[in-house]
Design an enzyme around this catalytic site. Sequence first.
Site, PDB file in Angstrom:
ATOM      1  N   ASP A 110       0.854  -1.176   0.000  1.00 53.95           N
ATOM      2  CA  ASP A 110       0.000   0.000   0.000  1.00 53.95           C
ATOM      3  C   ASP A 110       0.906   1.248   0.000  1.00 53.95           C
ATOM      4  O   ASP A 110       1.857   1.317  -0.772  1.00 53.95           O
ATOM      5  CB  ASP A 110      -0.948  -0.072   1.208  1.00 53.95           C
ATOM      6  CG  ASP A 110      -1.997   1.023   1.231  1.00 53.95           C
ATOM      7  OD1 ASP A 110      -2.919   0.981   0.409  1.00 53.95           O
ATOM      8  OD2 ASP A 110      -1.888   1.919   2.088  1.00 53.95           O
ATOM      9  N   HIS A 121      -6.694  -6.885  -0.414  1.00 50.30           N
ATOM     10  CA  HIS A 121      -5.647  -5.870  -0.329  1.00 50.30           C
ATOM     11  C   HIS A 121      -4.645  -6.074   0.802  1.00 50.30           C
ATOM     12  O   HIS A 121      -3.506  -5.633   0.693  1.00 50.30           O
ATOM     13  CB  HIS A 121      -6.321  -4.502  -0.178  1.00 50.30           C
ATOM     14  CG  HIS A 121      -5.400  -3.341  -0.285  1.00 50.30           C
ATOM     15  ND1 HIS A 121      -4.474  -3.197  -1.310  1.00 50.30           N
ATOM     16  CD2 HIS A 121      -5.256  -2.239   0.496  1.00 50.30           C
ATOM     17  CE1 HIS A 121      -3.811  -2.066  -1.155  1.00 50.30           C
ATOM     18  NE2 HIS A 121      -4.268  -1.472  -0.059  1.00 50.30           N
ATOM     19  N   TYR A 165      -2.032  11.595   1.793  1.00 46.33           N
ATOM     20  CA  TYR A 165      -2.784  11.825   0.560  1.00 46.33           C
ATOM     21  C   TYR A 165      -2.680  13.280   0.104  1.00 46.33           C
ATOM     22  O   TYR A 165      -2.723  13.566  -1.103  1.00 46.33           O
ATOM     23  CB  TYR A 165      -4.250  11.458   0.763  1.00 46.33           C
ATOM     24  CG  TYR A 165      -4.458   9.982   0.992  1.00 46.33           C
ATOM     25  CD1 TYR A 165      -4.798   9.135  -0.050  1.00 46.33           C
ATOM     26  CD2 TYR A 165      -4.294   9.428   2.262  1.00 46.33           C
ATOM     27  CE1 TYR A 165      -4.980   7.773   0.152  1.00 46.33           C
ATOM     28  CE2 TYR A 165      -4.471   8.073   2.481  1.00 46.33           C
ATOM     29  CZ  TYR A 165      -4.808   7.246   1.420  1.00 46.33           C
ATOM     30  OH  TYR A 165      -4.970   5.899   1.635  1.00 46.33           O
TER      31      TYR A 165
END
Length: 294
Positions: free
Chosen positions: A106, A273, A218
Amino acid sequence: MLEVKDFAGAPVTHGRVSLNGTRIHYVVAGQGEPLVLLHGVPKSWYYWHRVIPMLSEHFTVIAPDIRGFGDSFRPQSGYDMETVSEDIIQLVDHLGFDKFGVVGEDWGACFAFAVAARYPERVTKLSFGESLLPGFGLEDWSHLSPENRALGRFLWHVSFFHVPDFPEMLISGKEAAFWSTWMKNETYDPAAITDDCVDEWARTSSAPGGLRAIFSVYRATWENIKFTQSVQEKGLPMPILTIGAEYFIAEEARNQMQHFSSNVEYVGFDCGHSLALERPVELAETLIKFFSPA
């Protein structure tokens, strides 16, 4: 949090060190050549707790909490890939190692990529798992479009987390419910996200500055795009193992790294994931094979 032990049954060793304008918490376990494990969002070093016992028989495992995550400090800035990669290299220096392998999943894969790009002479091998780089797919997959919806790749959270203040306002006080629901929706086997994991990440993300730090990763997108595009010009010289989940981004992990190298290997698992939680044995075996000396 469950107690985590190495292959011989000894508890992992915890450490803290001040470096690069912050303070990093990390664990070390095992013996052999150093192998750095970098977690993603919203996780901590504890994401690796099911693979550390297996990996530690072959490597000196170094698993930090990325700045702002877990029990590391939460400074106001420095959540871009270049700054985080500098944290990692200074941590490895502190522990007395020169060359090392690095594994990321990730966002941890993005940070591992940045370490390899900025210090290629020190990274022996890179494992890039289940991630999209800014500038090479992350923004594209975040668009609300008929194509993304049809392909099941609408990563709505990328845009949501990028918005200042609103995610913190809406998620504060609901960390356990939010992270549990979000992470289980990204898995093939939701039972892999156990209560100990949810409790740990709810605890750390609900600490002062916890959500802000997570979302700051982010919010560094434009800095990160500039960095990743600059890396494409020079590429990566070390062998790269890409790992994908059949029920998440799968071979896209390989596609990402092929922008930077022709020496790219791909392994896929039948999971979602959270590779280290859903397929810990298979992941450990794959990493041991790739990072062990020939």
